[in-house]
Structures are given as C-alpha cells and as structure tokens.
Design an enzyme around this catalytic site. Sequence first.
Site, PDB file in Angstrom:
ATOM      1  N   ARG A  55      47.627  36.717  39.147  1.00  0.00           N
ATOM      2  CA  ARG A  55      46.393  36.661  39.929  1.00  0.00           C
ATOM      3  C   ARG A  55      45.319  35.790  39.270  1.00  0.00           C
ATOM      4  O   ARG A  55      44.456  35.248  39.946  1.00  0.00           O
ATOM      5  CB  ARG A  55      45.853  38.068  40.175  1.00  0.00           C
ATOM      6  CG  ARG A  55      45.269  38.723  38.948  1.00  0.00           C
ATOM      7  CD  ARG A  55      44.713  40.101  39.223  1.00  0.00           C
ATOM      8  NE  ARG A  55      43.893  40.565  38.119  1.00  0.00           N
ATOM      9  CZ  ARG A  55      44.344  41.083  37.005  1.00  0.00           C
ATOM     10  NH1 ARG A  55      45.632  41.181  36.803  1.00  0.00           N
ATOM     11  NH2 ARG A  55      43.518  41.488  36.063  1.00  0.00           N
ATOM     12  N   CYS A  90      50.450  41.622  38.944  1.00  0.00           N
ATOM     13  CA  CYS A  90      50.962  42.996  39.065  1.00  0.00           C
ATOM     14  C   CYS A  90      50.662  43.529  40.464  1.00  0.00           C
ATOM     15  O   CYS A  90      49.586  43.295  40.999  1.00  0.00           O
ATOM     16  CB  CYS A  90      50.283  43.921  38.052  1.00  0.00           C
ATOM     17  SG  CYS A  90      50.703  43.619  36.348  1.00  0.00           S
ATOM     18  N   ARG A 135      43.602  43.552  45.579  1.00  0.00           N
ATOM     19  CA  ARG A 135      42.605  42.907  44.717  1.00  0.00           C
ATOM     20  C   ARG A 135      42.027  41.744  45.524  1.00  0.00           C
ATOM     21  O   ARG A 135      42.489  40.619  45.403  1.00  0.00           O
ATOM     22  CB  ARG A 135      43.261  42.349  43.453  1.00  0.00           C
ATOM     23  CG  ARG A 135      44.002  43.375  42.613  1.00  0.00           C
ATOM     24  CD  ARG A 135      44.629  42.619  41.474  1.00  0.00           C
ATOM     25  NE  ARG A 135      45.432  43.491  40.630  1.00  0.00           N
ATOM     26  CZ  ARG A 135      45.237  43.658  39.343  1.00  0.00           C
ATOM     27  NH1 ARG A 135      44.265  43.038  38.742  1.00  0.00           N
ATOM     28  NH2 ARG A 135      46.011  44.427  38.621  1.00  0.00           N
ATOM     29  N   LEU A 145      35.385  38.381  47.503  1.00  0.00           N
ATOM     30  CA  LEU A 145      34.097  38.342  46.800  1.00  0.00           C
ATOM     31  C   LEU A 145      33.867  36.968  46.179  1.00  0.00           C
ATOM     32  O   LEU A 145      32.747  36.451  46.186  1.00  0.00           O
ATOM     33  CB  LEU A 145      34.045  39.438  45.726  1.00  0.00           C
ATOM     34  CG  LEU A 145      34.218  40.877  46.236  1.00  0.00           C
ATOM     35  CD1 LEU A 145      34.341  41.853  45.078  1.00  0.00           C
ATOM     36  CD2 LEU A 145      33.048  41.292  47.123  1.00  0.00           C
ATOM     37  N   ASP A 165      42.805  49.261  32.148  1.00  0.00           N
ATOM     38  CA  ASP A 165      44.006  48.748  31.481  1.00  0.00           C
ATOM     39  C   ASP A 165      44.481  49.631  30.327  1.00  0.00           C
ATOM     40  O   ASP A 165      45.500  49.332  29.705  1.00  0.00           O
ATOM     41  CB  ASP A 165      43.768  47.315  30.974  1.00  0.00           C
ATOM     42  CG  ASP A 165      43.895  46.282  32.081  1.00  0.00           C
ATOM     43  OD1 ASP A 165      44.335  46.640  33.187  1.00  0.00           O
ATOM     44  OD2 ASP A 165      43.563  45.105  31.839  1.00  0.00           O
TER      45      ASP A 165
END
EC number: 2.5.1.7
Length: 432
Positions: free
Chosen positions: A101, A125, A130, A134, A315
């Site tokens: 990404r 992932c 996601r 924006l 994470d």
Amino acid sequence: MDRIRIVGGTPLKGTITIGGAKNAALALMPACLLTEETLALSNLPHLVDITTMANLLAQHGVTMALNGDAANGGHTGRVLELTAAHIGNTTAPYDLVRKMRASVLVLGPLLARFGEARVSLPGGCAIGTRPVDLHLKALEQMGAKIELDGGYIIASVQGRLKGAHVIFPQITVGGTENILMAATLAEGETVIANAAREPEITDLAECLVAMGAKIEGIGTGTLKVQGVERLHGAEYSVVPDRIETGTYAVAAAITRGDIELVGARFDLMESVNKVLTECGVHVEETPRGMRVRADQGEITGVDIMTEPYPGFPTDMQAQLMALMSTAKGASMITETIFENRFMHVPEMTRMGARINVHGSSAIVRGAPKLSGAQVMATDLRASVSLVLAALAAEGETIVNRVYHLDRGYERVEEKLAACGAKIERLKDGVAE
C-alpha cells in the site's frame, strides 16, 4: 514456499540489533522524486517491501546506487543513493503497487514536481479497508484534478499545486505523508490539521527540511509548510524501527528472558514500555538502547487499546495478544485503527490460546501453557505474533506462509537464534 520451525520453551538471552524503520524508509524513498539531486539514505532495512519500493522508483526512472559495507550481517552500514534527475514515466503500475500500500506515496511527489501521476490503487496486507480517499480529497483542495479509471488514480494539475488548509477528518499516516511531500513544492502555505504524529512522519519532515523544505510544527498535529520552488539533495539516516524494537521486547517477555535491544530509541517506545511495565516486565534505557527483562516474577494480564501515536500502536497489537495469552489473568485488547485485524486469533487458538473476539475487542484469558502446532501467517504482524507464541509454547510449531514476515522483519530467525531460540527456516520442507 518458506516455513519456519520453532521448538519453544527457551528463555531468550543476549543482544539484538534494531534496524531502520520500514515505515519511515517507505516514505523517505519516494521523497527523492521531489528533486533532481541525489538523496542518500543510510540505516535502511533490507526487506521485501523496501525492494518493492526500489523497483517502483526504478520504473519511474530513478537511478540507484548501494554503497558502503554491510554491518551486523544486514544492510545497516549501507547507503542507498537515489537520483530522480530523469523521470520518463509517471505511472505506478498495478503489478508493483498491489504488493504494498505504501506505493501510493509516489502520488504526492510526482504530482508536485511533474504535474501528473497515474498510480494504481494500493495493495499490501489485507487488513480491512484503507481508503486513499483522504489523500485524494486533500490533493483536490490543492488544485489537482483527480479521476479514477480502470483501477488507477489519474492526477494532474495546471502549473504548480496551490497551498491549502487541509483538515483530515480522521488521522491518516499515509495521507499526512503524501500531502506533506506535495506541499513542499506547492505555491504558498499549506496547513495540515489533524496530521498524524508518528515518529516516521517526524523522520520524513526532518529529511524534507534537510532537502530545503520549510516546515513548522514537526512532531505536532498541525504542520505548516511554506512551499519552495525546488528542493536539493541530502544525506539522511532512517530512524530505528520502534515496531521491531517492541516485537523483540515481547520476545524477551514471552520467553521470560533478558535481551538488550541495541540501537533502539527508548523515547519512541513510551506506550509499549508502559504496557510491558504494567504487566510485570522490567524495561530500562541503556547507553546502547534498551534492556527488557522478564526472568523474575510473573506476567499479569493488562487491557490495551490501539490508538494513533503517541498511543499504543496497532502494529504491536498481535504481539501483545501473544504475550497476554501466556499471562496470569484476563485482558481486553481493543483495536480502534483497522478493521479485520484479529486474523491471527484462530491460529493462536490452535496453539491453546484462550481468546474470544467481540466486534473490535478481544478477551484474552491467559493459558497455563501454549502448545506447538501447524499455523499459517495471514499478514505481517500476525505472522510475527505466531513466531512469538511459538517461542513460548511447548513442543514444535511450524509457521507457514512466512513471506509475510519477510516484508517487515530482517533476518528474524537469525536474530532470535543468536539469543538461544531453537528456530530454523525450511525451504520446500527442508532446512536451509
């Protein structure tokens, strides 16, 4: 396909060297597109995602040279020189972007310097949704024309981007990075409100300043960028990886061991260290980094909620869940950042972990002992949480699909084995 075999039950003792932060490096590398001069990055981790980003930049026409000697068996001593003097292609193709990404981070720099970019919608992932919306809305505020066509973002601008007052409705790390880079070459002032405050963004901002950008409010939730006509080259060292640091801190805790993490930035570990201390782990700063000890006393369950920095990092959620599975008592882990981020739970329960998921929360009841099993990695952090659980489990665990692990951890089995772990990589069913 590689697998990792682990025989658990050995307390880990020794030292582990922490590498550069993957998430910082993946934003710093596209910053080279903002200038025709050379950006030299040191302390880059040697990871699959870094190679993917290098391949993407090469496709755009960036030339690269890797200089210096490797230190500690890794790439710590290497310097990667990136030069974007002759960019002949502003398309970021699907076959590269789908792997990661962070590839969308070429969008802001390409648009700011060349007035156009064609970037495939990102992959990485498979954790929830996601949205890059924006990023796109903010670029439109800066005068960009954005279209979505055939799975590609097609962005263009007449002349330079214009400074704007960008207010992110929710905190977005990638969005903050993309707009921060774009704003450095925009006309006038850009204010980024509700900006992400992650150390990796501070790292990017400081690198951009070294390249001649004018940025105020670094490290805060409001960034002010005064656009300049051009940036120049710079030399910059990538910040140490706080997620790698936290992961090996949990390795010490879950095996009831004692590890010094050399090169770790103690000041970036506050939220993780607070949780570790609360559950009974001894954490201290050392001249070389930090030391984590759990060889005295017991580990007790604590509640955790993931939040944007400086809160507890998403994470590190899977790693802490592994630790809580071996703790005394119960804990509740709440995930507020990403959807669908409990994919490691079914695999952990195969090892005897007692976890119940209710929406965005998981109740973990510490088990007397985990046991080895065949498990499968589903994403990067899930894969390492299974390795951690295996280190504490009785008997043998085989972790399948470890290519996820190689995206974010450099030589993980080597680093753990040096501290006494019984761990080896299997290639096609045989040991390396």
